[in-house]
Motif scaffolding. Structure first.
Motif, PDB file in Angstrom:
ATOM      1  N   GLU A 256      43.811  41.932  38.024  1.00 21.67           N
ATOM      2  CA  GLU A 256      43.239  42.879  38.988  1.00 21.67           C
ATOM      3  C   GLU A 256      42.197  43.769  38.325  1.00 21.67           C
ATOM      4  N   ARG A 257      42.469  44.182  37.076  1.00 19.30           N
ATOM      5  CA  ARG A 257      41.520  45.041  36.367  1.00 19.30           C
ATOM      6  C   ARG A 257      40.210  44.312  36.117  1.00 19.30           C
ATOM      7  N   ARG A 259      39.119  41.713  37.803  1.00 15.21           N
ATOM      8  CA  ARG A 259      38.498  41.435  39.113  1.00 15.21           C
ATOM      9  C   ARG A 259      37.698  42.648  39.602  1.00 15.21           C
ATOM     10  N   ASP A 260      38.274  43.848  39.454  1.00 12.39           N
ATOM     11  CA  ASP A 260      37.547  45.067  39.851  1.00 12.39           C
ATOM     12  C   ASP A 260      36.258  45.214  39.045  1.00 12.39           C
ATOM     13  N   PHE A 261      36.348  44.915  37.743  1.00  6.12           N
ATOM     14  CA  PHE A 261      35.161  45.020  36.889  1.00  6.12           C
ATOM     15  C   PHE A 261      34.090  44.022  37.316  1.00  6.12           C
ATOM     16  N   GLU A 263      33.664  42.610  40.257  1.00 12.32           N
ATOM     17  CA  GLU A 263      33.116  42.951  41.571  1.00 12.32           C
ATOM     18  C   GLU A 263      32.077  44.058  41.475  1.00 12.32           C
ATOM     19  N   GLN A 264      32.277  44.980  40.527  1.00 10.27           N
ATOM     20  CA  GLN A 264      31.346  46.095  40.396  1.00 10.27           C
ATOM     21  C   GLN A 264      30.129  45.750  39.543  1.00 10.27           C
ATOM     22  N   VAL A 270      32.947  36.457  40.145  1.00 10.27           N
ATOM     23  CA  VAL A 270      34.254  36.698  40.754  1.00 10.27           C
ATOM     24  C   VAL A 270      34.942  35.378  41.115  1.00 10.27           C
TER      25      VAL A 270
END
Length: 517
Positions: A256-257, A259-261, A263-264, A270
């Motif tokens: 999840e960490r 994936r957030d990185f 996406e940003q 992704v």
């Protein structure tokens, strides 16, 4: 060719990242919570000592160990005002040509004084008793760009060789109009990026730099002003490219960490991210654990026979190429050339996997033909191109050696995984029983030369004691009479083979200091 990035973080104490190409381990990154790394971090430090003899300063930057700052790593604007000032460190317009270095540098004692504050970045972790290496040439990497305040201009990475791409990127950066006095380098990851993506990275770095400047102004040194991302985010940011077909992570929170990185910062990647949900450990599933164990072997086998032997010293690595059973042709020259080509590729791979640095001497099999020597040199240069550490390779010497250097950023994986043997102290050998017997006799002779010694008590390994008390009993009696003293040799099974303890006492029973000299 299929390239996968495998991330093993199932154990919170360790993060392992492997780059696998067609099932072959090509790169390995290991980070442990118990091994602190400061590389990339930026600090506001304080000069605590100057060493004019080596033209260096020692900087307290708040971690308990002083850092080493050489004059060559001192940014030119410090030459005028010494410590930190807004004009020298915050990206304002320079009085000299941007990025230029003076032809002759002044002495470090004429630039800095004890108590001066300097903005420094760790460029190499401490190794052994050596503290971290520092530089005032600040470098902050983004995804596509690198912010380098000391550069003072826009540049393109040398690894981008296509002239059309270089011109396009230069044009885009000029249109983005970065602040005067700040420098930016376009990374290889920015080759195919649009103007919008480069602008986003530029704005992110500027925001980060402003926060660093504000923190430097707000707090006295020593203080941390910027910390590099953890290995998970840092490796993905620096390594992930269009060649990576899949990023596989075996832990949901880390997934999840990341994936957030993505996406940003890197939305295009992704779709390559996957969560490994198998019951079999990820690295074991890809047969990497066995490969990683082999990394620390001294002898590395080559395909079709032959091997390379790797010996590591403090600042030098010696690599020897052996032909073994390798045979491809009746010609000894062609046979040597073919195995040297295989060895060159494997040497580059082992340097990456083991993270070896410093001076490296490669002893290839002797070749008479000049074209073969040049061919091996080219093969080695081609093999190290993918290496992210800076390397420099010299031409083959008259003795058939190819010398090279590789940037050392942190201790090698071997030094991180293993500890020095408390018995042999890293030598890998212990004194033989015969040698120890001779050493014990020499010590007794030395003690017999001192008139104040009345008794000598020696503790050694049981095997040594058995020889001393049996075969050498007559010799000991001789030395007792000559020195007018009493000698007692005790044996213990629980000590190492070359253990030796000697206690000398006078007639009153007081312990005397025994000096071997």
């Amino acid at each position: 060719m299929t390239q996968e990035m495998l991330i093993n973080v199932s154990q919170p104490e360790e993060c392992r990242i492997a780059i696998v190409e067609d099932g072959v381990l090509e790169e390995l990154y290991v980070d442990r919570t118990s091994l602190d790394s400061y590389v990339g971090n930026i600090y506001k430090g304080v000069v605590v000592n100057l060493e004019p003899s080596i033209q260096a300063a020692f900087i307290d930057f708040g971690i308990g160990r002083n850092g080493f700052l050489h004059i060559s790593d001192l940014e030119p604007q410090y030459f005028k005002q010494g410590g930190i000032s807004p004009e020298s460190c915050y990206g304002n317009q320079r009085s000299m040509k941007s990025g230029a270095r003076p032809q002759k540098k002044p002495l470090i004692q004429d630039i800095l004084s004890r108590g001066d504050e300097v903005l420094v970045q760790v460029i190499k972790d401490g190794i052994g008793t050596k503290g971290p290496t520092l530089s005032t040439y600040i470098s902050i990497p983004g995804r596509c760009l690198v912010l380098m305040p000391a550069l003072g201009r826009v540049g393109i990475s040398r690894k981008i060789e296509d002239e059309a791409a270089r011109k396009r990127l230069k044009h885009i950066m000029n249109e983005l109009n970065p602040p005067r006095g700040l420098g930016f380098i376009v990374r290889t990851a920015g080759v195919e990026r649009t103007k919008k993506e480069l602008a986003q990275d530029l704005n992110y770095l500027l925001m980060l730099w402003n926060s660093i400047v504000n923190r430097v102004r707000a707090f006295p040194g020593p203080v941390t002003v910027y910390e590099e991302s953890n290995i998970l985010i840092r490796t993905i940011r620096d390594i992930c490219s269009d060649d990576v077909d899949a990023i596989i992570i075996d832990e949901p929170e880390a997934y999840e960490r990341v994936r957030d990185f993505l996406e940003q910062v890197m939305p295009n990647y992704v779709d390559t991210l996957r969560l490994y949900e198998g019951t079999e450990p990820l690295f074991h599933r890809y047969k990497l654990d066995e490969e990683i164990r082999k990394i620390h072997n001294r002898v590395v086998p080559l395909p079709k026979g032959g091997s390379i032997v790797i010996d590591q010293a403090e600042a030098l690595v010696a690599i020897d190429v052996n032909s073994g059973s390798f045979r491809t042709d009746d010609s000894a020259e062609d046979n040597a050339y073919q195995i040297n080509l295989l060895a060159a590729k494997e040497i580059a791979r082992q340097l990456r996997l083991r993270d070896l640095g410093g001076v490296i001497v490669n002893d290839f099999i002797d070749m008479r033909r000049e074209k073969h020597r040049r061919g091996v040199e080219r093969a080695l240069r081609d093999a190290v191109k993918r290496d992210r550490a800076r390397t420099k390779i010299l031409r083959t010497s008259p003795f058939g050696l190819i010398e090279m250097t590789r940037q050392r950023i942190r201790p090698s994986i071997k030094r991180s995984v293993f500890q020095e043997c408390p018995y042999c102290h890293g030598l890998g050998v212990l004194k033989s029983v015969e040698t120890m017997v001779l050493d014990v006799i020499r010590m007794i002779l030395l003690a017999s030369q001192r008139p104040d010694v009345a008794t000598v008590e020696m503790t050694v390994h049981q095997n040594v004691a058995d020889i001393m008390n049996n075969e050498k009993r007559e010799k000991i009696a001789e030395m007792e009479r000559a020195g007018n003293m009493k000698v007692q040799v005790r044996g213990r099974e629980s000590v190492i083979p070359d253990f030796l303890e000697i206690i000398c006492r006078n007639e009153k029973g007081d312990m005397l200091q025994f000096n071997e000299k």
